[in-house]
Design an enzyme around this catalytic site. Structure first.
Site: not given
Ligand code: ASP
Length: 333
Positions: A199, A227, A229-230, A250-251, A253
């Site tokens: 990301t 889906r 994510g964050d 980043t990670g 989410g």
């Protein structure tokens, strides 16, 4: 009477500061230091299982040189008087166009072997924000997010509606295959853990004192199609407010959404008086770890302090300041 006018003045002052919002005096007691840089740019290219043993020297050099190119593109904007928003856009577009990162070309595949992209942006001066989610054909997702922010009354648009809007804005639309790379296809088929990260994100402080943040991603490899994510969620993956900080995350989410990670960092600065470093370190290395979430952030405050904490093995990251300070890192050095 004198007492009354003082009280009145205080009330007016409070109202002015509150109305000023993100333009207002910072509520945090962060030391400014003597050498507040005129501008700062910090970027990330994803966090995850990154170690020296898993990467060849050549791979390390490829990432370092692309991160450098992104920093240079953003710095060119800032040093010539451009805005923090233009700088984060320039930096992110370089990484979206590179197959190295999980954003734009080179993004990870869903469980249906297609690419679905999320991106967001936030302007710290106005607190205006824009995001796109689950899009399959906008060549540079960050431009889609900026278009939503600047040219629509909305904050987030998804799927085909977002694509139609982006096309109407004159943005480049591509076939889904444009984003595909063999490396990501292999990764999803073989569920290669190390291929999940990538990301991209950027945060900047410009010469006018304004902050901005943006994030762009293909999400998690092998994610169920649909889906989100964050990264496109304002407050989770991206946040910017001039009175505190700009953050790009980043990670994993789901954890970043449930813990409202980016906003939590700003809130700790605002309500607890923590410095940028204290707040971001606490959220990433204590709160997120306790919750079981992995990842990191890059963040900058209005004084040009940079913080880049992560709780994974590594995070592609770097920053540059007008003072000449510059660093590009991958591992936990
Ligand atoms: N945060 C992204 C997501 O969950 C993935 C990543 O940053 O690696 O979609």
């Amino acid at each position: 009477m004198k007492q009354l006018s003082v009280t009145r003045f205080s009330l007016i002052a409070i109202v002015i500061v509150q109305l000023a919002g993100c333009n207002g005096r910072p509520s945090v007691q962060e030391h400014a230091g003597n050498d507040v840089p005129q501008y700062v740019l910090a970027i990330h290219g994803g966090a995850g299982t990154l170690s020296r043993e898993r990467m060849t020297r050549e791979q390390q050099d490829q990432y370092t040189s692309k991160l450098n190119e992104a920093l240079e593109a953003g710095e060119a904007v800032l040093s010539s008087g451009g805005t923090s928003l233009d700088a984060v856009r320039a930096a992110i577009m370089i990484m979206e166009d590179s197959p190295l990162f999980n954003a734009g070309r080179g993004a990870v595949f869903t469980n249906q072997l297609r690419v679905e992209l999320d991106a967001s942006v936030m302007d710290g001066q106005t607190r205006n924000a824009g995001a796109i989610a689950g899009v399959t054909d906008i060549k540079n997702p960050v431009l889609g997010a900026i278009a939503v922010m600047e040219n629509s009354p909305h904050v987030m648009m998804a799927g085909t509606g977002a694509s139609d809007f982006a096309a109407g804005q004159g943005l480049e639309i591509v076939e889904n295959s444009y984003f595909h790379t063999e490396r990501r296809r292999e990764a999803v088929k073989r569920q290669i853990e190390a291929e999940k990260q990538g990301t991209v994100g950027a945060v900047a402080l410009d010469t006018y004192g304004n902050l901005a943040a943006a994030t762009s991603t293909g999400g998690m490899s092998n994610k169920r199609y649909g889906r989100i994510g964050d990264s496109p969620v304002i407050g989770a993956g991206t946040w910017a407010c001039n009175s505190t900080c700009a953050v790009s995350a980043t990670g994993h989410g789901e954890y970043f959404i449930r813990n409202v990670v980016s906003y939590d960092i700003a809130a700790l600065m605002e309500y607890s008086g923590m410095t940028l470093n204290e707040a971001s370190g606490h959220v990433i290395n204590s709160k997120l770890v306790e919750a079981g979430g992995t990842g990191g952030v890059v963040a900058v405050d209005r004084y040009g302090n940079v913080s880049m904490p992560f709780n994974t093995e590594g995070m592609y990251r770097g920053y540059v300041k007008s003072t000449g300070e510059k660093e590009i890192l991958i591992f936990r050095d």
